[in-house]
Design a protein around this motif. Structure first.
Motif: not given
Length: 158
Positions: A13-22, A24-33, A42-46
């Motif tokens: 859950d902490e990892l997912h929060g870090q991904v979501q924060a990034t 929201e800060e403007g990064a682009t999701l290419l895979l997973g998340g 389990y967490y998808e390769p991101t």
């Protein structure tokens, strides 16, 4: 490829929060998340692209299957970005220019540098980080000494 579960639900859950924060800060999701539904941690390769040095995934350690793509202008800028981190466990350099690899290695503030390889561990070689990535070394003769308690005795001859 099989990607195993994370150690605990709260870490996932902490990892997912870090991904979501990034994101929201403007990064682009290419895979997973996403967290994988069902039993297990389990967490998808991101893969995150367009990550800058001001974003969460640059500033924090991500302990999970997440890669952040950070673009550097040149080798000097890449070294500056790497050294700007509060952490310093390992770094990897991929190049066919051994002189350039030596030059970059000498500039990096990390406990270990791997040239044309990712981080590896071998009991014959000391392993450990600097900054907020640890103190001291494990493995090799340096690691064995981490388990010793030396006693100092000072005799004042006055």
């Amino acid at each position: 490829t099989y990607v195993g579960p994370m150690a605990r639900f709260d870490l996932r859950d902490e990892l997912h929060g870090q991904v979501q924060a990034t994101l929201e800060e403007g990064a682009t999701l290419l895979l997973g998340g996403n967290k994988v539904p069902g039993a297990g941690n389990y967490y998808e390769p991101t893969v995150l692209a367009n990550v800058t040095d001001q974003m969460t995934s640059f500033k924090q350690e991500l302990f999970g299957p997440v890669a952040s793509i950070i673009t550097a202008r040149d080798a000097d800028h890449a070294v500056a970005l790497a050294n700007d981190s509060e952490f310093g466990l390992t770094a990897s350099i991929f190049t066919t220019d051994s002189a350039k690899a030596r030059d970059i290695t000498n500039q990096l503030e990390t406990g270990a540098v791997f040239v044309n390889s990712f981080s590896v561990s071998d009991p014959r070689v000391a392993f450990g980080g600097v900054k907020k990535s640890g103190f001291g070394r494990e493995l090799s003769h340096f690691g064995v000494r981490e388990f010793c308690n030396a006693q100092t005795v000072w005799l004042d001859r006055k």
